[in-house]
Structure formats: C-alpha cells, structure tokens
Motif scaffolding. Structure first.
Motif, PDB file in Angstrom:
ATOM      1  N   ARG A  33      -5.388   8.169   1.270  1.00 32.75           N
ATOM      2  CA  ARG A  33      -6.847   7.583   2.721  1.00 32.75           C
ATOM      3  C   ARG A  33      -6.904   6.428   1.509  1.00 32.75           C
ATOM      4  NH1 ARG A  33     -12.245  11.265   1.789  1.00 32.75           N
ATOM      5  NH2 ARG A  33     -11.308  12.843   3.832  1.00 32.75           N
ATOM      6  N   ALA A  34      -6.231   6.266   0.482  1.00 30.14           N
ATOM      7  CA  ALA A  34      -6.456   4.167  -0.422  1.00 30.14           C
ATOM      8  C   ALA A  34      -5.536   3.656   0.362  1.00 30.14           C
ATOM      9  CB  ALA A  34      -5.712   4.456  -1.737  1.00 30.14           C
ATOM     10  N   LEU A  35      -4.218   4.702   0.619  1.00 33.66           N
ATOM     11  CA  LEU A  35      -2.733   3.443   1.121  1.00 33.66           C
ATOM     12  C   LEU A  35      -3.137   2.893   2.404  1.00 33.66           C
ATOM     13  CD1 LEU A  35      -0.115   5.794   0.391  1.00 33.66           C
ATOM     14  CD2 LEU A  35      -0.248   3.380  -0.578  1.00 33.66           C
ATOM     15  N   GLN A  36      -4.400   3.585   3.598  1.00 33.79           N
ATOM     16  CA  GLN A  36      -5.062   3.046   4.287  1.00 33.79           C
ATOM     17  C   GLN A  36      -5.729   1.496   4.541  1.00 33.79           C
ATOM     18  OE1 GLN A  36      -6.519   6.590   6.969  1.00 33.79           O
ATOM     19  NE2 GLN A  36      -4.076   7.324   7.166  1.00 33.79           N
ATOM     20  N   ARG A  37      -6.629   2.753   3.734  1.00 34.53           N
ATOM     21  CA  ARG A  37      -7.740   1.468   3.557  1.00 34.53           C
ATOM     22  C   ARG A  37      -7.292  -0.229   3.570  1.00 34.53           C
ATOM     23  NH1 ARG A  37     -11.390   4.365  -0.344  1.00 34.53           N
ATOM     24  NH2 ARG A  37     -12.050   5.150   1.409  1.00 34.53           N
ATOM     25  N   TYR A  38      -6.234  -0.195   1.952  1.00 35.27           N
ATOM     26  CA  TYR A  38      -4.894  -0.811   1.521  1.00 35.27           C
ATOM     27  C   TYR A  38      -3.876  -1.596   2.247  1.00 35.27           C
ATOM     28  CZ  TYR A  38      -9.737  -0.099  -1.670  1.00 35.27           C
ATOM     29  OH  TYR A  38     -10.478  -0.516  -1.967  1.00 35.27           O
ATOM     30  N   ARG A  39      -4.032  -1.125   3.090  1.00 39.31           N
ATOM     31  CA  ARG A  39      -2.318  -1.050   4.003  1.00 39.31           C
ATOM     32  C   ARG A  39      -2.074  -3.023   3.684  1.00 39.31           C
ATOM     33  NH1 ARG A  39      -4.799   1.515   8.217  1.00 39.31           N
ATOM     34  NH2 ARG A  39      -5.612   0.214   9.493  1.00 39.31           N
ATOM     35  N   HIS A  40      -3.421  -3.764   4.093  1.00 36.38           N
ATOM     36  CA  HIS A  40      -2.521  -4.918   4.039  1.00 36.38           C
ATOM     37  C   HIS A  40      -2.665  -5.922   3.141  1.00 36.38           C
ATOM     38  CE1 HIS A  40      -6.759  -5.109   2.967  1.00 36.38           C
ATOM     39  NE2 HIS A  40      -6.975  -5.407   2.552  1.00 36.38           N
ATOM     40  N   LEU A  41      -3.264  -5.026   2.044  1.00 35.16           N
ATOM     41  CA  LEU A  41      -3.052  -5.989   0.027  1.00 35.16           C
ATOM     42  C   LEU A  41      -1.336  -5.985   0.328  1.00 35.16           C
ATOM     43  CD1 LEU A  41      -5.728  -4.702  -0.844  1.00 35.16           C
ATOM     44  CD2 LEU A  41      -5.300  -7.471  -0.369  1.00 35.16           C
ATOM     45  N   LEU A  42      -0.968  -4.355   0.694  1.00 31.84           N
ATOM     46  CA  LEU A  42       0.388  -4.129   0.276  1.00 31.84           C
ATOM     47  C   LEU A  42       0.789  -4.821   1.425  1.00 31.84           C
ATOM     48  CD1 LEU A  42      -0.624  -0.178  -0.333  1.00 31.84           C
ATOM     49  CD2 LEU A  42      -0.155  -2.248  -2.476  1.00 31.84           C
ATOM     50  N   ALA A  43       1.070  -4.801   2.123  1.00 32.70           N
ATOM     51  CA  ALA A  43       2.490  -5.612   3.278  1.00 32.70           C
ATOM     52  C   ALA A  43       2.373  -7.220   2.726  1.00 32.70           C
ATOM     53  CB  ALA A  43       1.321  -5.706   4.641  1.00 32.70           C
ATOM     54  N   GLU A  44       3.493  -7.316   3.202  1.00 32.80           N
ATOM     55  CA  GLU A  44       5.057  -8.330   2.667  1.00 32.80           C
ATOM     56  C   GLU A  44       3.967  -9.765   3.555  1.00 32.80           C
ATOM     57  OE1 GLU A  44       6.600  -8.256   0.616  1.00 32.80           O
ATOM     58  OE2 GLU A  44       6.737  -6.556   0.161  1.00 32.80           O
ATOM     59  N   PRO A  45       3.493 -10.714   2.808  1.00 35.01           N
ATOM     60  CA  PRO A  45       2.830 -11.961   3.442  1.00 35.01           C
ATOM     61  C   PRO A  45       3.515 -12.390   4.750  1.00 35.01           C
ATOM     62  CG  PRO A  45       3.629 -12.409   1.388  1.00 35.01           C
ATOM     63  CD  PRO A  45       3.899 -10.781   1.108  1.00 35.01           C
ATOM     64  N   HIS A  46       3.283 -12.810   5.554  1.00 32.91           N
ATOM     65  CA  HIS A  46       4.222 -13.649   6.675  1.00 32.91           C
ATOM     66  C   HIS A  46       4.151 -14.903   6.158  1.00 32.91           C
ATOM     67  CE1 HIS A  46       4.750 -10.050   8.661  1.00 32.91           C
ATOM     68  NE2 HIS A  46       3.385  -9.495   8.177  1.00 32.91           N
ATOM     69  N   ASP A  47       3.920 -15.911   6.040  1.00 37.89           N
ATOM     70  CA  ASP A  47       4.427 -17.483   5.857  1.00 37.89           C
ATOM     71  C   ASP A  47       2.499 -17.733   5.525  1.00 37.89           C
ATOM     72  OD1 ASP A  47       6.959 -17.691   7.582  1.00 37.89           O
ATOM     73  OD2 ASP A  47       5.157 -18.418   9.384  1.00 37.89           O
ATOM     74  N   ALA A  48       2.519 -17.409   3.888  1.00 31.38           N
ATOM     75  CA  ALA A  48       1.888 -17.469   3.844  1.00 31.38           C
ATOM     76  C   ALA A  48       1.577 -18.304   2.182  1.00 31.38           C
ATOM     77  CB  ALA A  48       0.826 -16.083   2.702  1.00 31.38           C
ATOM     78  N   PRO A  49       1.268 -19.481   2.043  1.00 34.54           N
ATOM     79  CA  PRO A  49       1.678 -20.266   0.931  1.00 34.54           C
ATOM     80  C   PRO A  49       1.563 -19.802  -0.273  1.00 34.54           C
ATOM     81  CG  PRO A  49      -1.276 -21.052   1.447  1.00 34.54           C
ATOM     82  CD  PRO A  49      -0.131 -19.656   2.535  1.00 34.54           C
ATOM     83  N   HIS A  50       1.940 -20.068  -1.046  1.00 35.63           N
ATOM     84  CA  HIS A  50       2.558 -19.531  -2.543  1.00 35.63           C
ATOM     85  C   HIS A  50       1.148 -20.152  -3.586  1.00 35.63           C
ATOM     86  CE1 HIS A  50       6.278 -18.229  -1.865  1.00 35.63           C
ATOM     87  NE2 HIS A  50       6.233 -19.647  -1.601  1.00 35.63           N
ATOM     88  N   PRO A  51       0.452 -19.053  -4.546  1.00 38.46           N
ATOM     89  CA  PRO A  51      -0.791 -19.596  -4.885  1.00 38.46           C
ATOM     90  C   PRO A  51      -0.741 -20.551  -5.673  1.00 38.46           C
ATOM     91  CG  PRO A  51       0.597 -18.164  -5.614  1.00 38.46           C
ATOM     92  CD  PRO A  51       0.790 -17.837  -4.885  1.00 38.46           C
ATOM     93  N   ASN A  52       0.763 -21.491  -5.884  1.00 35.82           N
ATOM     94  CA  ASN A  52       0.401 -21.991  -7.427  1.00 35.82           C
ATOM     95  C   ASN A  52       0.788 -23.558  -6.188  1.00 35.82           C
ATOM     96  OD1 ASN A  52       1.205 -20.623  -9.536  1.00 35.82           O
ATOM     97  ND2 ASN A  52       3.482 -19.956  -9.413  1.00 35.82           N
TER      98      ASN A  52
END
Length: 85
Positions: A33-52
């Motif tokens: 259930r936890a993996l299903q609920r938070y799978r969007h957080l575990l997925a690789e980011p696609h063109d997301a800007p770096h936090p720095n």
C-alpha cells in the motif's frame, strides 16, 4: 505418550507461529500500500529542475522585500542611528 505440559507448549508455539505469520502478512500488505501510495515520489524525475538552481522568475528586488512590500534597506536608510539602536 505426550504429557500435558508438552501439549500446552506445542499449542503455545503453534499460536506464536500463527501470530508471527499474521504480522508478516500484514507488514507485506502495508508495504504494498505504501509503495502504491508514494510511487510518484519514487519515480525518476523527467525534466525537473535541480533543487540547487535559482529560479529565473525571481529578481533581487523581489527577494529583498518583506511581505508588507517594504524594502528593509530603504527603511534603514530613512531611520537615524539612534532610532535603530
């Protein structure tokens, strides 16, 4: 012939084994259930800007103003040294 104490200890071990199996099964269900609920957080980011990286939208002027739109550098320049102390 088994004695009463060996029968009781066998039943106790059986109960403990069943409880342990139930706990393991429940942990497995909770993990799925936890993996299903938070799978969007575990997925690789696609063109997301770096936090720095700085956002090009914000300017220095925007960063220097408080929520009430007063620039603290301008306010300090208007006050005398005595008032600031």
């Amino acid at each position: 012939m088994p004695t009463a104490s060996s029968v009781l200890s066998g039943r106790f071990r059986d109960i403990v084994t069943r409880i342990g199996a139930a706990f393991r099964a429940q942990r497995e269900i909770d993990a799925r259930r936890a993996l299903q609920r938070y799978r969007h957080l575990l997925a690789e980011p696609h063109d997301a800007p770096h936090p720095n990286e700085m956002s090009p939208v914000a300017s220095e002027e925007d960063n220097s103003r408080h929520a009430n739109r007063i620039d603290p550098r301008e306010r300090a320049a208007r006050q005398s040294k005595f008032e600031r102390a």
